[in-house]
Design a protein around this motif. Structure first.
Motif, mmCIF file in Angstrom:
data_model
loop_
_atom_site.group_PDB
_atom_site.id
_atom_site.type_symbol
_atom_site.label_atom_id
_atom_site.label_comp_id
_atom_site.label_asym_id
_atom_site.label_seq_id
_atom_site.Cartn_x
_atom_site.Cartn_y
_atom_site.Cartn_z
ATOM 1 N N ILE A 1 -37.372 11.045 -3.987
ATOM 2 C CA ILE A 1 -36.104 11.423 -4.617
ATOM 3 C C ILE A 1 -35.070 10.299 -4.509
ATOM 4 C CG2 ILE A 1 -34.143 13.013 -4.507
ATOM 5 C CD1 ILE A 1 -36.055 15.157 -3.519
ATOM 6 N N PHE A 2 -34.892 9.772 -3.306
ATOM 7 C CA PHE A 2 -33.770 8.866 -3.047
ATOM 8 C C PHE A 2 -34.142 7.385 -3.058
ATOM 9 C CE2 PHE A 2 -32.651 12.908 -0.991
ATOM 10 C CZ PHE A 2 -31.417 13.146 -1.587
ATOM 11 N N PHE A 3 -35.434 7.075 -2.960
ATOM 12 C CA PHE A 3 -35.852 5.663 -2.965
ATOM 13 C C PHE A 3 -37.049 5.505 -3.889
ATOM 14 C CE2 PHE A 3 -34.319 6.951 1.235
ATOM 15 C CZ PHE A 3 -33.241 6.092 1.416
ATOM 16 N N ILE B 1 -32.340 19.943 -4.251
ATOM 17 C CA ILE B 1 -31.858 18.994 -3.234
ATOM 18 C C ILE B 1 -30.807 18.060 -3.826
ATOM 19 C CG2 ILE B 1 -32.560 16.966 -1.887
ATOM 20 C CD1 ILE B 1 -35.115 18.458 -1.180
ATOM 21 N N LEU B 2 -31.077 17.593 -5.031
ATOM 22 C CA LEU B 2 -30.118 16.692 -5.676
ATOM 23 C C LEU B 2 -28.831 17.417 -6.061
ATOM 24 C CD1 LEU B 2 -32.543 14.629 -7.957
ATOM 25 C CD2 LEU B 2 -31.252 13.765 -6.006
ATOM 26 N N PHE C 1 -27.248 16.058 0.611
ATOM 27 C CA PHE C 1 -28.354 15.123 0.835
ATOM 28 C C PHE C 1 -28.024 13.802 0.154
ATOM 29 C CE2 PHE C 1 -32.180 17.603 2.341
ATOM 30 C CZ PHE C 1 -32.637 16.623 3.201
ATOM 31 N N THR C 2 -27.844 12.756 0.933
ATOM 32 C CA THR C 2 -27.609 11.412 0.413
ATOM 33 C C THR C 2 -28.748 10.518 0.891
ATOM 34 O OG1 THR C 2 -26.378 10.690 2.367
ATOM 35 C CG2 THR C 2 -25.115 11.765 0.598
ATOM 36 N N PRO C 3 -28.896 9.316 0.342
ATOM 37 C CA PRO C 3 -29.944 8.415 0.843
ATOM 38 C C PRO C 3 -29.860 8.193 2.350
ATOM 39 C CG PRO C 3 -29.076 7.582 -1.223
ATOM 40 C CD PRO C 3 -28.232 8.760 -0.856
ATOM 41 N N LEU C 4 -28.642 8.072 2.895
ATOM 42 C CA LEU C 4 -28.494 7.861 4.335
ATOM 43 C C LEU C 4 -28.947 9.095 5.115
ATOM 44 C CD1 LEU C 4 -27.584 6.138 6.698
ATOM 45 C CD2 LEU C 4 -25.251 7.012 6.370
#
Length: 833
Positions: free
Chosen positions: A558-560, A756-757, A768-771
């Motif tokens: 999702i994030f990467f 989630i997004l 939910f963020t990349p970090l």
């Protein structure tokens, strides 16, 4: 059953006489032969010995001796009958007793118990798989078979019960494998031992054969990998060697099945005592050693209380070698001191004369016997060519190229896991989405519909989509094991292992931990050093097992998305770095210094068979799917229940009323859809927050708040203690617990990924963020290993103290690492923004 288990007045028919040597010969001469009826007359006042009648005369046997005779009893026969009436039953027993017992005994006689014994990498497990059809994994490095595996098959009217024992180089008391094999041979009494010998390495493999000869077991040798011997142009007169040592030798190629049928035909002949080759020989250890053996053996003979499962010559040899297990055995005998006096006396005399310790003398004598035998029967091809193994090792074990090749291989493994696995993963996602839509369409409204659609399909389906990724991961691990590269990886990593305070062999269980921590912890048995073994078990949970992979695949995808493979590789490397640090700490503070030499075979490279790799992958797939129908299904239902109740209908009615008002308003369709969607989202969040699981999550949320986790993530971590796959299952239930919506085929995405997004806090900021995703994945990497892993550690360490220690230290370490990453990341993001 054993003859010693019959009660007074019971009758039985003899199936077979176990034991060996003079004892077995004497028992048979007394009339205890198969097919004969024996009756228990009475027990002595102290219950030992026992009075029997056999062949018309009375005889007494000690209970320990009677335990070496297998019989079929009237009681066993009675259980197989289904009488129409008590009288008919009694009549049937009286009239058919002896005849039918003899028939049953004959059938039982045709069951042959076989033990497979051989060096690691000799093809033992391959032969086991080929013969029995069992799906046991084959690994091309020491320590794959860490427990005995059982299988069975029939041939020529005989049933073979095969036990695949751990690979071992000898029967000395130095490793768990050696002790396990020796104990099985002396306590389980296999009818025949198949000694698997690698034809390409005869001298080393035959050392174990000489020890089996000393034990006086009935044996057949499988001269395995015979094609390697022929390919090298070597000549081996195995029939001459067979006659020399009194053991049948059958060439086999377990990979293709060549010679397997003939091997078991020879087993039948040896079992029925019809093989002309079979005879017991004594290995001549030379004048001085034989003199010492004779005197210790005589001392044992005078004692007369030695258990019948050992020959006196074998016990004498083990005492002279200083074998601690046999010393304990002899100490338990009455009046054992004269035996030890003779042993000490002749040990001192022999060591003074030969100028070396007894164990070394026996080892040298065995290799001398092997060299002499091979000198007469083996002719090697004098032309020495560079083998493919030597050529490949020029690169993969090179001081400069070894590490880059290993890292490249690992990177390819994780990249393929994502890139190739994405296609079948998408297909399964679509199938799960279609199934959820069908169920919700045909079922009436109510809790049952929500349970099946959201709890079961949403929870289990959210995890099963990762099956292709796990299969690809095991494909690579299986290739490393079967090809022989795993041992090279241990070789190039030995110096790093040593700096960690570990043995080089520790690398193998650690790499196996990438697949599953439980068998990896069991594989640590191959490490001789207890301290290294303990440290390896304690840090193994930091090796990211395949159960954590679904979490990585979900969040990294999702994030990467473009760098998912690299991110996951970094997570695995992080686990390795943490394992190194923790190993150093454990070595310094928990375990004293202990240095054991790094000795491990580097087997020749062999191309893994497709069958072997597919069997390995299928076994792992079955394990994963069993989790779907077990732990994860139950967990999904429980989580759904806690998230569904209490229903809080008044609160839901308030949101439904607001949605109805928006639908009645006059506004643009696009604006109306956005408003309704936002109200639906808020309704979903509020209902979940007020459910049982929401309240639990909010209670523990402050503990995880410094890590950036909200209550949903906190709950998923709690449930993930049972099995790491449940983390995704929990997130799936919590995030997709509303009605399933139709989606366009071209824009088909997992509902879980969408939720989630879309998830936002009260202020509209994404939760939910990349970090946060990175912090969450690190926590999942490190914290509480699954219950099965904790149990395995407790079992292997023989103490629950160490299992609980792993639980505590991994949770504390996970919290610290995730907190540092999130807090520092937040500061850096604030600084640059």
């Amino acid at each position: 059953m054993k003859l010693s288990e019959l009660r007074t007045g019971d009758k039985g028919v003899i199936v077979k006489v176990m034991g060996r040597g003079a004892f077995r010969k004497r028992i048979i001469e007394m009339g205890f032969i198969r097919g004969k009826t024996v009756e228990v007359i009475q027990n002595a006042p102290l219950k030992d010995p026992i009075h029997y009648t056999v062949m018309g005369y009375d005889v007494s046997l000690r209970r320990s001796e009677a335990a070496l005779i297998e019989v079929v009893s009237v009681a066993e026969y009675s259980q197989e009958l289904i009488p129409v009436s008590p009288r008919a039953f009694e009549s049937s027993i009286i009239s058919k007793e002896v005849k039918d017992l003899q028939t049953i005994a004959l059938e039982k006689r045709k069951t042959i118990n076989v033990a497979l014994v051989g060096n690691p990498n000799s093809g033992k497990t391959s032969l086991f798989n080929m013969a029995s059809g069992a799906h046991e994994h084959v690994g091309n490095y020491s320590g794959v078979t860490v427990d005995a595996k059982a299988g069975h098959f029939t041939q020529n009217g005989y049933t073979f019960k095969i036990v695949d024992l751990p690979g071992t180089y000898s029967l000395s008391p130095y490793s768990p494998e050696e002790l396990y094999v020796r104990k099985h041979l002396t306590e389980e009494y296999p009818d025949i031992v198949i000694n698997i010998v690698d034809a390409s390495n005869l001298e080393r493999n035959l050392y174990l054969t000489t020890q089996l000869i000393d034990m006086d077991v009935r044996m057949v040798i499988a001269l395995n990998m015979y094609d390697d011997l022929q390919r090298k142009g070597n000549k081996f007169d195995h029939e001459s060697l067979s006659r020399m040592i009194g053991v049948p030798i059958v060439p086999t190629i377990s990979k293709t099945g060549f010679g397997i049928e003939e091997l078991f035909n020879r087993v039948i002949k040896a079992y029925e005592e019809e093989d002309p080759v079979v005879r017991h020989v004594h290995i001549n250890y030379g004048e001085e050693l034989e003199k010492a053996i004779y005197h210790v053996r005589q001392a044992l003979k005078k004692n007369g209380n030695l258990p019948k499962n050992f020959s006196r010559r074998y016990v004498a040899i083990k005492l002279l070698e200083g074998d601690w297990e046999f010393e304990e055995l002899v100490k338990s005998l009455p009046d054992s001191e004269p035996i030890f006096e003779e042993c000490r006396k002749y040990t001192q005399q022999t060591e003074d004369l030969l100028k070396e310790d007894m164990e070394t003398s026996f080892t040298n004598a065995r290799y001398g016997f092997i060299s002499g035998a091979l000198l007469e029967t083996f002719e090697t091809n004098q032309i020495q060519e560079t083998t493919k193994t030597q050529f490949i090792d020029l690169f993969v074990t090179h001081k400069l190229l070894g590490f880059p090749i290993f890292i490249l291989f690992m990177w390819l493994m994780f990249e393929a896991t994502f890139r190739i696995g994405q296609y079948p993963m998408d297909w399964i996602e679509q199938g799960v989405a279609w199934l959820g839509t069908v169920v919700k369409t045909i079922m009436p409204e109510g809790p049952l519909k929500d349970l099946i659609g959201d709890g079961i399909i949403g929870g289990v389906g959210g995890v099963i989509v990762f099956l292709p990724n796990i299969l690809i991961l095991y494909l690579f691990i299986s290739f490393m094991e079967d090809s022989g590269y795993m041992a090279r990886a241990a070789f190039i990593m030995d110096k790093l292992m040593h700096k960690m305070g570990l043995h080089g062999k520790s690398f193998i269980p650690l790499v196996m931990g990438f697949g599953c921590n439980v068998p990896a912890i069991m594989a640590s048995r191959t490490i001789e050093s207890r301290n290294s073994r303990m440290i390896t078990m304690l840090i193994n949970p930091l090796m990211s097992c395949s159960a954590r992979l679904p979490v990585y695949v979900l969040l990294a995808g999702i994030f990467f998305a473009d760098k998912a493979g690299t991110i996951v590789l970094c997570l695995y490397l992080t686990g390795i770095v943490l394992a190194v640090l923790m190993a150093r700490l454990f070595k310094r503070f928990l375990f004293s210094e202990e240095d054991v030499p790094f000795v491990m075979e580097l087997p020749p490279y062999r191309m893994p068979t497709t069958k072997s790799i597919l069997i390995h992958m299928w076994e792992k797939a079955k394990q994963y799917l069993r989790k779907m129908g077990g732990v994860i299904l139950v967990a999904s239902i429980i989580i759904w229940f806690l998230g569904y109740y209490p229903t809080n209908q008044p609160l839901a009615d308030i949101f439904d009323e607001q949605i109805a008002q928006v639908e009645d308003k006059e506004m643009e369709e696009e604006e109306k859809e956005i408003t309704i969607s936002e109200l639906e989202r808020q309704k979903h969040i509020v209902l979940k927050q007020n459910s049982y699981i929401g309240r639990l999550g909010q209670t523990i949320e402050p503990v995880f708040a410094p890590l950036g986790f909200d209550w949903k993530m906190s709950v998923s971590l709690l449930t993930g203690m049972a099995a790491k796959e449940v983390v995704v299952s929990t997130l799936s239930v919590l995030y997709t617990g509303d009605e399933f919506e139709d989606e366009d085929d071209e824009e088909q995405l997992s509902r879980l990924k969408q939720r989630i997004l879309e998830d936002k806090d009260a202020e509209g900021n994404p939760i939910f963020t990349p970090l946060v995703a990175l912090s969450f994945m690190l926590f999942v990497l490190i914290y509480f290993p699954c219950v099965a892993t904790v149990t395995a550690i407790a079992k292997e360490s023989h103490s629950w103290k160490w299992g609980m220690f792993v639980v505590v230290y991994t949770c504390v370490l996970a919290w610290i690492v995730s907190c540092v990453v999130f807090q520092i990341g937040s500061l850096l993001m604030g600084f640059f923004n």
